[in-house]
Scaffold this active site. Sequence first.
Site: not given
Length: 562
Positions: A387-388
């Site tokens: 998850l960026e």
Amino acid sequence: MHRARLVSATVAAALCLLLPGRASAADIDDFNDINNVENAGFESGLSDWTCSAGSGTAVSSPTHSGTGALRATPAGQDNARCAQTVAVRPNSTYTLSAWVRGGYAYLGATGTGTTDVSTWTPDSSSWKQVSTTFTTGASTASVTIYTHGWYGQAAYYADDVSVYGPDGGGGGDPEPTVPGTPGGLTVSGATSSSVSLAWNAVSGATVYNIYRSGTKVTAVTGTSATVTGLAASTSYSFQVTATNAAGESGKSATVTGRTTSSSGGGTGLPKHAVTGYWQNFNNGATVQRISDVPSAYDIIAVAFADATSTPGAVTFTLDSAGLGGYTVDQFKADVRAKQAAGKKVIVSVGGERGTVSVNDPTSATNFANSVYALMQAYGFDGVDIDLENGLNATYMTQALRSLAAKAGPSLILTMAPQTIDMQSTSNTYFQTALQVKDILTVVNMQYYNSGSMLGCDGKVYSQGSVDFLTALACIQLEGGLSPSQVGLGVPASTRGAGSGYVSPSVVNAALDCLTKGTGCGSFRPARTYPELRGAMTWSTNWDAAAGSAWSNAVGAHVRGLP
């Protein structure tokens, strides 16, 4: 904490003789605290409670004890206030408390006749107790107690509300009795440093104590726990007790759990491993089937699972058209073939454009359930968290622990944070990794697309060098992760990322520097980490487009690490 009613009839009679104005033994209740709240545990739904704007509902899970709890959801200008009027005595002191979890939760009392009181706590993924005291006025016969959340915040849960003090005459819940001994204690999983336990719920229990070889080691509110900090390949004995305000039960039957060996833990992975992302799309890299991925890769992360309209939930759809007609049946068969060859295939959640959000108890549950459903449907061995665009440590931890409870000790759990996410243990990604350390397989930080970053020595290093890889890895290695949980994530080719590509020889030099103290640049770690897990690349497809130069060189080198 309240005082139990332990006054006998004889003592009561004696007090009647000693204390003028005490006409009968029944009046001895003046000296005994009770819980004056009715339906304190919401076992009877919302009976005796009133919630603003229909914000409250009784739920059967999660509960602190018993079979019911309150769930109240703030919406718009409503703060989800749930209240009850409680009978009290004048000129008396009461202790107001409740167990809460979820979003911001407030607890208070009004109409005390003196100073009204309140207390609160920020969001929490586990039950915590909030408490305050108040004194009633000379003519106060009742007070209004309440809970509420906060505007724009997540739903909160409340259970076991109490107003302990002199009997106000309005009734109230009976005082608790010591709970029964827990049954059904079993070992649900193990790693090289932990053993997971589960047992049956006990009516009236609020906390469970876990004993290892007769010594209490932890306490939890649920019916499962993981005991960490254990030695590899070692047997331990465990027992569990149930407690509440009345006391602690006897110890359960003893079970024995044995930790796995230190190399590979319970996951079946080699001591040193190579991870590669497999693209479920065509972006110009070589289109592959899972069967095309070279044997140098020990973990294949299928990119990506996608968000759904249900908060926190994810789904996976094979891009058959983009992959040249690759069918779901062929994909599943290829996954099974890789697993038969000793490889692990996991589903990756997130990516640069991923929008999965896990930020409350409901979305955490949805995430765990949906990932587990994908594992069952496609045969995946676990999940990768990539998850960026932000991560909530509290609820992602809750989600991953829930998933681990479903999948068991063979779960493969990897993470691929950006460099900025692992600069400090105060960052939420780092916090999450540490909070799930006992079930975490490896963190393959992305050493690319980041620019310059600080190393563990406080100096700034530019990406694309041995020093950048080693000095930043040192932060994780010295920040609490085990060496076996740290991998070096790099692009497989110059086209694999916008910046940060290094040749396989640089990756191998960094691996040598960290594990053996050789091949270092200007940065030299204070010690070596021979248990270092290995390396990761984006992606197997870009590796193939470059003639598999990365996997041929790095894969063979990882196999030769100490």
